[in-house]
Design a protein around this motif. Structure first.
Motif, mmCIF file in Angstrom:
data_model
loop_
_atom_site.group_PDB
_atom_site.id
_atom_site.type_symbol
_atom_site.label_atom_id
_atom_site.label_comp_id
_atom_site.label_asym_id
_atom_site.label_seq_id
_atom_site.Cartn_x
_atom_site.Cartn_y
_atom_site.Cartn_z
ATOM 1 N N ASP A 67 7.909 9.420 -6.586
ATOM 2 C CA ASP A 67 7.997 8.250 -7.446
ATOM 3 C C ASP A 67 7.129 7.113 -6.961
ATOM 4 O O ASP A 67 7.084 6.064 -7.584
ATOM 5 N N LEU A 87 7.492 5.176 -4.461
ATOM 6 C CA LEU A 87 8.238 4.020 -3.979
ATOM 7 C C LEU A 87 8.650 4.160 -2.526
ATOM 8 O O LEU A 87 9.275 3.278 -1.986
ATOM 9 N N ALA A 139 8.142 1.903 -10.543
ATOM 10 C CA ALA A 139 9.221 0.948 -10.301
ATOM 11 C C ALA A 139 10.054 0.715 -11.555
ATOM 12 O O ALA A 139 11.292 0.657 -11.491
ATOM 13 N N ARG A 180 12.353 3.546 -12.077
ATOM 14 C CA ARG A 180 13.503 3.526 -11.177
ATOM 15 C C ARG A 180 14.524 2.490 -11.626
ATOM 16 O O ARG A 180 15.737 2.716 -11.550
ATOM 17 N N GLY A 232 18.149 -0.759 -7.917
ATOM 18 C CA GLY A 232 16.876 -0.130 -8.233
ATOM 19 C C GLY A 232 15.704 -1.081 -8.065
ATOM 20 O O GLY A 232 14.637 -0.697 -7.570
ATOM 21 N N ARG A 282 15.205 -1.499 -4.162
ATOM 22 C CA ARG A 282 14.637 -0.314 -3.522
ATOM 23 C C ARG A 282 13.218 -0.033 -4.001
ATOM 24 O O ARG A 282 12.424 0.564 -3.275
ATOM 25 N N ALA A 283 12.899 -0.446 -5.220
ATOM 26 C CA ALA A 283 11.549 -0.204 -5.735
ATOM 27 C C ALA A 283 10.528 -1.154 -5.132
ATOM 28 O O ALA A 283 9.343 -0.799 -5.014
ATOM 29 N N THR A 284 10.939 -2.336 -4.751
ATOM 30 C CA THR A 284 9.984 -3.358 -4.299
ATOM 31 C C THR A 284 9.890 -3.470 -2.785
ATOM 32 O O THR A 284 8.880 -3.949 -2.268
ATOM 33 N N THR A 320 7.417 -1.506 -0.609
ATOM 34 C CA THR A 320 6.153 -1.195 -1.274
ATOM 35 C C THR A 320 5.455 -2.438 -1.792
ATOM 36 O O THR A 320 4.246 -2.613 -1.606
ATOM 37 N N LEU A 345 8.311 -6.422 -13.460
ATOM 38 C CA LEU A 345 9.562 -6.020 -12.821
ATOM 39 C C LEU A 345 10.716 -6.913 -13.266
ATOM 40 O O LEU A 345 11.825 -6.436 -13.526
#
Length: 691
Positions: free
Chosen positions: A93, A95, A135, A138, A151, A154-156, A159, A307
């Motif tokens: 993904d 991420l 992202a 997710r 989500g 954890r996506a940001t 990364t 986002l």
């Protein structure tokens, strides 16, 4: 028509368009040059070349064109327009990587002088676009509020940023309702990059993330912030667009949001992004980068906007879904009984399981209704479908069944009237139902069925049998007669009523499931021995344990009844002629029964109350009056006559000669009531046998 011949200038322009740009050609010192130029190339370089490919008739995209394309993609995503299919994504993904060069914003900030290496810029922008896609996917996977916020975090991290704070409105408005005043933001979740060994890091790098230090307690001002009207934070939130934290309005807004003692890194290392739902701002997100990695770029504001938009819209939907789930849960609870009654001579237990957590509303129901004469009606039904409509129909049918049971109609007549009610609700309103009436004095049970699975009777010795009950047609078919059967209900036996969700699934048919249920009941009874029936609550739990993976395709309603009965020696029954001597005879008969049962201390109260109730019955009756005394954990007295008029308690005046009988019953009895029968009524009262 004369064909147009291209001029020498147009020919040179077409050759330039057909020839790949210099930055996209493999150089002699690069891998894949020479004979390998037409072979497979690394995936990231191939994606970069795809991102910089020329379009006929358009100028070659430089760094400014790619930024403009990124902005268009972010704007399209924010407006709900799905972006076009881009280059194929690498496995995963995207991420899980750390702050490496492939992460968004990992390259050097600013414009490359003189055009620079367009391929490097294209790779960086392509990575940024792929990150946004991964992202948002997710974030979109979350269903409830916590999953969506988690989500985003954890996506940001790590990364896109080294730390993130998510503030949400408290309370969150639902749909079109007016938000609560004042406007308060509460810190919902924080996340930060965990350094491997913080003691070995530079102090500046740690201080940059000190506002999210796990060992530092957040001050109340940082956890709860009231947005002042006209303040810096209100102005930034009203602007909706993300801003860098080094601007004057953003610095003031962050100080108001996080508290004055919470410093943030300088430069373009902090982004404050408002979270706007469908109608209003519902929160804010703060993205932070430490000093050990490059600062945010201008295009990162577009990433933050994307986002924030997806998160806010997801939160809006999650709040609406939560409200709908709450309404569905409340509707289901109001349709089912809060607690089961405990009538004389029978013990009851029940279970209800929805088909899934996301489909809490169904059409299954159960009920236990006390009837005159210490009897009890046991009902289990199943409306077809899983929706609010099914639950509403179930509620109407359950209410109708309760009303019909209060009229003391036979089970087959109850099903007949339920069938008529279902037809009045609509042509496609169908349901199955099983209606049983248990008499603890006669130790008999009368059952009528309308297309429902047959009940299972577990005997005291451990034998389980499926009762042979005429199946009948489902409720709502119309024009069908229902048949009732009367069976023995021995003391110590357990009757199990259930819906088809317990015995039928994709993995087994209904009759296979019924046989498995019978075997499970027999095996459970063997554990307690032939002389002791299994505990009722534990029996219900053990029955539900027979469900395996994949067996929960439908709602499950379960009603278990343990028949204790009333011994004949604890029952006294008489007929009294409707004449003036009936009250005196009733007092003498009641006194003899109490002497036989050893309840002499209740003689005075029972004689007084029996005399008052029998006197009222004789006044209106034309046929013999019935008098019955039942001794269980309480003493119950029942007086029946053929008059349908129910007595009502009223306040007697000083000059009235009557009207005080029910007043005495209400003061001396533990409980009392009156029930209308098909051929009259029954007035009853109860007295405690133990002080």
């Amino acid at each position: 028509m004369t064909e147009h011949q291209p001029t020498s200038h147009e020919s040179r322009h077409q050759e330039q368009l057909a020839r790949p740009p210099e930055a996209a050609r493999p150089r002699p010192d690069e891998p894949g040059a020479g004979s390998a130029a037409h072979s497979a190339v690394p995936a990231r370089r191939g994606q970069a070349r795809a991102a910089t490919a020329s379009v006929p008739g358009q100028p070659e995209p430089g760094s400014r064109d790619l930024a403009r394309d990124l902005g268009a993609a972010a704007t399209a995503g924010a407006m709900g327009v799905p972006p076009g299919r881009g280059p194929s994504e690498p496995p995963g993904d995207g991420l899980t990587g750390g702050p490496a060069s492939g992460a968004p914003g990992a390259g050097s900030g600013g414009e490359v002088p003189g055009g620079g290496d367009i391929a490097a810029v294209a790779r960086r922008e392509g990575d940024r676009l792929r990150f946004v896609g991964a992202a948002t996917r997710r974030i979109a996977r979350g269903i409830d509020l916590d999953e969506i916020v988690l989500g985003l975090c954890r996506a940001t991290v790590p990364t896109f940023s080294d730390a993130i704070l998510v503030h949400l409105r408290d309370p969150l408005p639902v749909g079109d309702e007016r938000p609560a005043s004042p406007f308060v933001l509460r810190l919902r979740r924080t996340d930060r990059l965990r350094l491997v060994d913080e003691s070995l890091q530079e102090p500046e790098a740690i201080d940059a993330l000190s506002l999210l230090n796990a060992q530092t307690d957040l001050t109340p001002a940082a956890e709860l912030c009231e947005v002042r009207t006209g303040g810096a934070l209100a102005e930034v939130l009203r602007g909706v667009r993300p801003v860098f934290g080094d601007s004057v309005p953003a610095r003031l807004a962050l100080a108001e949001l996080l508290g004055p003692d919470r410093p943030v890194p300088g430069g373009h290392r902090t982004i404050l992004a408002p979270l706007r739902g469908r109608r209003r701002v519902i929160g804010a997100a703060v993205f932070v980068r430490g000093l050990e990695r490059p600062a945010f770029e201008a295009n990162d504001l577009l990433v933050a906007a994307q986002l924030a938009t997806h998160t806010a819209l997801g939160i809006d939907k999650a709040v609406l879904y939560g409200r709908e789930a709450y309404i569905a849960d409340e509707l289901q609870r109001t349709m089912l009984p809060d607690s089961l009654p405990q009538p004389t001579g029978v013990r009851l237990a029940s279970r209800y399981l929805p088909a899934a957590e996301t489909a809490r509303v169904g059409g299954d129901w159960y009920d236990a209704i006390p009837l005159p004469g210490s009897r009890v009606a046991l009902v289990v039904g199943d409306v077809m479908g899983h929706s609010m409509t099914s639950a509403a129909i179930m509620g109407q049918l359950r209410t109708t069944a309760q009303t019909l049971a209060g009229l003391d109609l036979p089970p087959q007549e109850v099903l007949h009237h339920l069938d008529e009610q279902a037809q009045r609700l609509g042509t496609d309103r169908m349901a199955t139902c099983l209606y049983a009436v248990y008499d603890p004095v006669a130790h008999r049970i009368t059952i009528a069925n309308a297309g429902h699975p047959p009940p299972v009777l577990l005997h005291l010795g451990g034998r389980a049998e499926v009762l042979r009950v005429p199946p009948g047609a489902p409720i709502g078919v119309g024009g069908v007669d229902f048949e009732a059967v009367e069976l023995d209900a021995p003391a110590g036996a357990t009757l199990l009523l259930y819906t088809d969700g317990l015995v039928e699934s994709r993995l087994r048919d209904v009759w296979t499931g019924i046989e498995q249920l019978r075997e499970r009941l027999a095996a459970t009874a063997q554990l307690t021995g032939p002389d002791h029936p299994p505990p009722l609550e534990a029996l219900c739990d053990d029955v539900l344990d027979m469900l395996g993976p994949g067996d929960r395709d439908d709602d499950i309603a379960l009603l278990a009844a343990r028949f204790d009965g009333i011994a004949p020696s604890d029952v006294a029954y008489w007929f009294l002629d409707p004449e003036d001597s009936a009250p005196g005879r009733a007092r003498r008969l009641a006194r003899r029964a109490l002497d036989r049962w050893g309840l002499e201390e209740l003689t005075d109260s029972v004689e007084l109350l029996v005399s008052e109730v029998v006197t009222n019955a004789v006044r209106y009756a034309e046929r013999p009056v019935t008098l019955r005394l039942l001794k269980t954990d309480v003493l119950r007295c029942e007086v029946g006559d053929d008059s349908p008029q129910l007595p009502r308690q009223r306040r007697a005046r000083d000059t009235d000669e009557g009207g005080r009988g029910l007043f005495l019953v209400n003061r001396l009895a533990r409980r009392w009531g009156a029930t209308r029968l098909s051929g009259g009524k029954v007035v009853w009262f109860e007295l405690a046998t133990r002080p």
